[in-house]
Design an enzyme around this catalytic site. Structure first.
Site, mmCIF file in Angstrom:
data_model
loop_
_atom_site.group_PDB
_atom_site.id
_atom_site.type_symbol
_atom_site.label_atom_id
_atom_site.label_comp_id
_atom_site.label_asym_id
_atom_site.label_seq_id
_atom_site.Cartn_x
_atom_site.Cartn_y
_atom_site.Cartn_z
ATOM 1 C CE LYS A 67 -3.554 -2.727 0.559
ATOM 2 N NZ LYS A 67 -4.897 -2.877 0.089
HETATM 3 C C1 LIG Z 1 -5.851 -3.881 0.811
HETATM 4 C C2 LIG Z 1 -7.299 -3.552 0.887
HETATM 5 C C3 LIG Z 1 -8.097 -3.937 1.982
HETATM 6 C C4 LIG Z 1 -7.647 -4.900 3.039
HETATM 7 O O1 LIG Z 1 -6.462 -4.566 3.687
HETATM 8 P P1 LIG Z 1 -5.549 -5.747 4.303
HETATM 9 O O2 LIG Z 1 -4.580 -5.018 5.146
HETATM 10 O O3 LIG Z 1 -4.912 -6.448 3.159
HETATM 11 O O4 LIG Z 1 -6.440 -6.635 5.094
HETATM 12 C C5 LIG Z 1 -9.395 -3.486 2.032
HETATM 13 N N1 LIG Z 1 -9.924 -2.728 1.046
HETATM 14 C C6 LIG Z 1 -9.195 -2.359 -0.027
HETATM 15 C C7 LIG Z 1 -9.837 -1.489 -1.047
HETATM 16 C C8 LIG Z 1 -7.877 -2.772 -0.154
HETATM 17 O O5 LIG Z 1 -7.167 -2.417 -1.239
#
Ligand SMILES: *Cc1c(COP(=O)(O)O)cnc(C)c1O
Length: 370
Positions: A190
């Site tokens: 991210k």
């Molecule tokens: C990555 C993501 C999540 C979940 O996050 P994690 O840390 O992987 O559990 C939720 N919503 C969106 C839009 C994402 O891109």
């Protein structure tokens, strides 16, 4: 691959000394869960987002789920209530809703921005609707003005899935500061990535923050006294320390992503590659640079042949997944079409000018098969 989609090693190598020093500090402290690093990160991340409270949790999915769970504890949601969600999101948005025994109601996006279409949201509001989950998909803020108007008019909670949008802003207001509460993910890929899993809930609502903080810790705020049937989902000290180092550089990283996106948008001009629409430059944090092509798979192969890695976000929409047989009847032709056409080009804070040029050149030489 000559141009990788994203290089997490390279991203963290820029701060290797600082990260190792911070990890060493935690190792030497002897305190690894719910300590000073977490408290400091929560304060710093809340300040970054421009909200009163941040609560660090184990993952982005847990952050989303704990917001809904806390609203259930507060009596604002009950099992069977409907939550409107974009049909073309990552499945975690849906999982957070259904794990709380709430009902996801998927609606179509605006095909230009890929974000939830407020007119479709309004059309989907019914007697059991209690919340809207806005997803800032690919890093671009959803239309929070229009969604805020609907939330007030129909008395709905407005929750942001900001897992892809760290650093997106509109009129100085950051992702996470628009809704009643927002969820972030710190998965390594991210915009703000830990060196493992992590997430946070941010909100101005002190009562909600308190509930989430108790729920993430076995439903307890005083040791061995349990107010709720909580879970164990905490952002640990090592990850909090890593995130404190990287938060200081988040704005530079987002600025670089914006520069890359600008080069792509200036350089790619092809009849079979449609560029993403941008409502406001600052409102997009460019977690992903997503183009559309009716010959997506051929384009992906062409890039691959030129040493360029691309990805598909996402190949199958949640309502078509085996995990959601109950949603199979949903009528979302636009969502389904987008999943066949979207392609994410390399994007990241360490992508060099040379690599960006190679991606552009490769796109320009794409010969669309008949
Ligand atoms: C990555 C993501 C999540 C979940 O996050 P994690 O840390 O992987 O559990 C939720 N919503 C969106 C839009 C994402 O891109």
């Amino acid at each position: 691959m000559d141009v990788p989609f994203l290089d997490a090693r390279e991203i963290n190598a820029r701060y290797a000394d600082e990260l190792k020093a911070a990890a060493g500090r935690v190792i030497d402290s002897g305190w690894y869960v719910l300590g000073d690093e977490l408290v400091a990160f929560e304060r710093e991340f809340a300040a970054y987002c421009g909200v009163r409270h941040a609560v660090g949790v184990g993952t982005g999915l847990d952050a989303l789920a704990l917001i809904l769970r806390a609203y259930k504890e507060l009596g604002a949601l009950v099992e069977g209530d409907e939550v409107i969600v974009p049909g073309n999101t990552f499945i975690a948005s849906f999982l957070a809703i259904s794990e709380n025994r709430l009902v996801p109601v998927p609606v179509e996006p605006d095909p230009a921005t890929f974000n939830i279409d407020p007119a479709c949201v309004e059309a989907a509001i019914g007697p059991r609707t209690r919340a809207i989950m806005a997803v800032h998909l690919y890093g671009q803020l959803a239309d929070m003005t229009a969604l805020g108007v609907l939330a007030r008019q129909y008395n709905l909670l407005l929750i942001e899935d900001a897992a892809q949008a760290h650093g997106a802003a509109s009129d100085g207001r950051k992702a996470g500061a628009f809704g009643d509460a927002a969820a972030f993910s710190f998965f390594p890929a991210k915009n703000l990535g830990a060196l493992g899993d992590g997430g946070a809930v941010v909100t101005d609502n002190g009562l909600l923050a308190e509930r989430v903080a108790a729920l993430r810790n076995y439903g307890s705020s005083v040791k061995y006294h349990h107010l709720y049937q909580g879970l164990n989902s905490r952002l640990d000290e090592i990850q909090a320390a890593m995130l404190r180092v990287k938060l200081k550089h988040l704005d530079e990283d987002v600025a670089w992503r914006r520069k890359v996106s600008q080069r792509y948008r200036e350089g790619i001009d092809h009849p079979h590659i449609r560029l993403p629409a941008v409502a406001q430059e600052q409102a997009h944090a460019w977690h992903l640079f997503v183009v559309r092509s009716p010959r997506r798979d051929a384009l992906r192969q062409h890039l691959q042949a030129h040493g360029i890695q691309s990805q598909v976000h996402y190949p199958v929409p949640p309502h078509c997944q085996p995990a959601y047989p109950e949603l199979r009847g949903a009528h979302l032709p636009l969502t389904e079409q987008l999943h066949d056409e979207v392609l994410s080009l390399p994007m990241g804070p360490t992508l060099t000018d040379g690599s960006v040029e190679r991606v552009i050149d490769a796109c320009q030489t794409f010969e669309c098969p008949a």
